[in-house]
Design an enzyme around this catalytic site. Structure first.
Site, short mmCIF file in Angstrom:
data_model
loop_
_atom_site.label_atom_id
_atom_site.label_comp_id
_atom_site.label_asym_id
_atom_site.label_seq_id
_atom_site.Cartn_x
_atom_site.Cartn_y
_atom_site.Cartn_z
N ASP A 48 8.01 63.26 -1.42
CA ASP A 48 7.96 64.02 -1.09
C ASP A 48 7.15 65.62 -1.20
O ASP A 48 6.07 66.18 -0.69
CB ASP A 48 9.15 64.34 -0.45
N ASP A 125 4.69 67.10 7.36
CA ASP A 125 5.91 66.23 7.10
C ASP A 125 4.89 65.07 6.24
O ASP A 125 4.30 64.51 7.03
CB ASP A 125 6.08 65.28 8.56
N ILE A 127 6.30 63.59 4.19
CA ILE A 127 7.25 61.92 4.47
C ILE A 127 7.62 62.09 5.96
O ILE A 127 9.32 62.70 5.42
CB ILE A 127 7.47 61.42 3.29
N THR A 130 12.11 59.73 5.61
CA THR A 130 12.22 59.62 4.43
C THR A 130 13.21 58.68 4.10
O THR A 130 12.87 57.33 3.35
CB THR A 130 12.28 60.78 3.76
P1 AMP Z 1 12.45 58.87 12.39
O1 AMP Z 1 12.06 58.54 11.59
O2 AMP Z 1 11.43 59.53 13.79
O3 AMP Z 1 14.62 58.51 12.81
O4 AMP Z 1 13.01 60.65 12.46
C1 AMP Z 1 13.03 61.69 11.37
C2 AMP Z 1 13.27 63.36 10.88
O5 AMP Z 1 14.00 62.74 12.26
C3 AMP Z 1 12.81 63.35 10.28
O6 AMP Z 1 12.04 64.36 9.77
C4 AMP Z 1 14.28 65.34 10.50
O7 AMP Z 1 13.42 65.75 10.37
C5 AMP Z 1 14.76 64.53 11.95
N1 AMP Z 1 15.87 64.38 11.95
C6 AMP Z 1 16.74 65.20 11.38
N2 AMP Z 1 18.02 65.33 11.64
C7 AMP Z 1 18.38 65.01 13.30
C8 AMP Z 1 19.06 65.21 14.50
N3 AMP Z 1 19.96 64.80 14.44
N4 AMP Z 1 18.25 64.72 15.53
C9 AMP Z 1 17.17 64.69 15.14
N5 AMP Z 1 16.14 64.11 14.53
C10 AMP Z 1 16.79 64.69 13.60
MG MG Z 2 10.07 64.12 9.20
#
Ligand code: AMP
Ligand code: MG
Length: 333
Positions: A48, A125, A127, A130
């Site tokens: 990252d 972003d 990564i 992650t």
């Molecule tokens: P995904 O890979 O679609 O599950 O999304 C990853 C992203 O979810 C990360 O970059 C975070 O910024 C975001 N994230 C972290 N916590 C939460 C949350 N509680 N609700 C929604 N998105 C989140």
């Molecule tokens: Mg993200």
């Protein structure tokens, strides 16, 4: 009218270089990169930090006056990474750039443009997903340029996505690129000819396919299941990490991406959506929030005026918004 040729090349090359850096880190760690825990219990890795450093070095060189919203920071690099991990970041960034860099250079790159208020703002972003990167699943490098709060240029590198959805072997990894008003393309991460991106023309609900987050902390799986049932959606649902979901819909591999955080007070971060949203729009699709409002990137690092995300091929957008309204009314929102 500007054509954004310089910015287009910048985002594509930076996303590619950062994506390859991430793959190099994972390969060297035999598929098991180690992670550190940030505030909010979100993981971060040396990849990252390395990916953000190479992207911001490119922005600093080509667009030095622009402002930046980026997920990682020099403060976290200092506070979370051990001396050994910091030296690994220096190594991978130096290798990606083809020149020697120091720990101080990394700190400078990581915070480049932070706090700068400009009509041109980058949402990055390094990564996205992650957690997917750590599991060996999908992740994305996301770079978007906002001009006066409007999406202008974007790239999304998805190193774990095949170039063609039917491809089962060969070199994987793609870079999606979009410029407002000029359409969107996808090309192999390792280099090669680009092809134009188009959303699918599917409208028959029985065949509509859905993508959503793997992580139940990031999206409410029961909510999306309710929406799909109400809309009589009959295609496959695939859970994948990162903005690769936007890429999948933009490339006609699915028709719907739905996101509703179980934490209903949470507003999405702009770098989790800026690149993906422009790519889907330029591929002929639509991205709004769950109320049908356009995603509004004019409120700092969060989508403070929006609630969740719905991205589709456009044709079935209204039908999905109707189903969302119905499910929310039933659950007494
Ligand atoms: P995904 O890979 O679609 O599950 O999304 C990853 C992203 O979810 C990360 O970059 C975070 O910024 C975001 N994230 C972290 N916590 C939460 C949350 N509680 N609700 C929604 N998105 C989140
Ligand atoms: Mg993200």
């Amino acid at each position: 009218m500007t054509t954004f040729e310089m910015e287009r090349t910048l985002v594509r090359d930076a996303a590619r270089t950062a994506g390859l850096l991430c793959l190099a880190v994972r390969d060297d760690m035999l598929g098991q990169p180690e992670s550190m825990a940030k505030a909010g219990d979100e993981p971060v890795t040396i990849a990252d930090f390395g990916a953000q450093a190479v992207i911001l070095d490119a922005i600093a060189r080509h667009c030095p006056e622009d402002g930046v919203y980026a997920e990682e920071s020099a403060a976290d690099y200092d506070a979370l990474a051990s001396e050994l991990q910091r030296s690994h970041v220096v190594h991978y960034v130096g290798r990606a750039m083809g020149r020697n860099v120091s720990t101080d250079d990394i700190r400078r790159y990581l915070d480049h443009g932070r706090g700068v208020d400009s009509g041109r703002m980058w949402a990055i972003d390094p990564i996205d997903g992650t957690k997917g990167f750590l599991r060996g699943d999908q992740f994305a490098v996301a770079i978007g340029l906002l001009i006066e709060s409007r999406l202008a240029v974007a790239a999304l590198a998805c190193p774990m996505m095949p170039f063609n959805s039917t491809q089962s072997e060969g070199e994987w990894g793609v870079v999606f690129v979009a410029v407002r008003g000029q359409g969107a393309t996808v090309e192999p991460l390792q280099g090669g000819a680009a092809r134009p991106l188009h959303v699918s023309g599917a409208q028959e609900m029985a065949k509509v396919r859905v993508v959503e987050s793997v992580e139940s902390r990031h999206t409410d799986h029961a909510f999306s299941a309710g929406v799909m049932a109400h809309a009589s959606i009959g295609g496959e649902t695939v859970r994948i990490d990162s903005q690769a979901k936007y890429g999948a819909v933009a490339d006609g591999r699915a028709e719907v991406y739905i996101r509703h955080s179980p934490d209903r007070t949470r507003h999405e971060r702009i770098w989790d959506h800026a690149a993906g949203a422009l790519i889907i729009l330029e591929a002929g699709g639509m991205a709004t929030d769950l109320d049908g409002q356009p995603l509004d990137f004019g409120h700092g690092m969060r989508l403070a005026k929006n609630r969740g995300v719905l991205a589709t091929n456009g044709l079935i957008h209204q039908a999905l918004l109707g189903a969302i309204q119905h499910v929310e009314a039933q659950s007494g929102r």
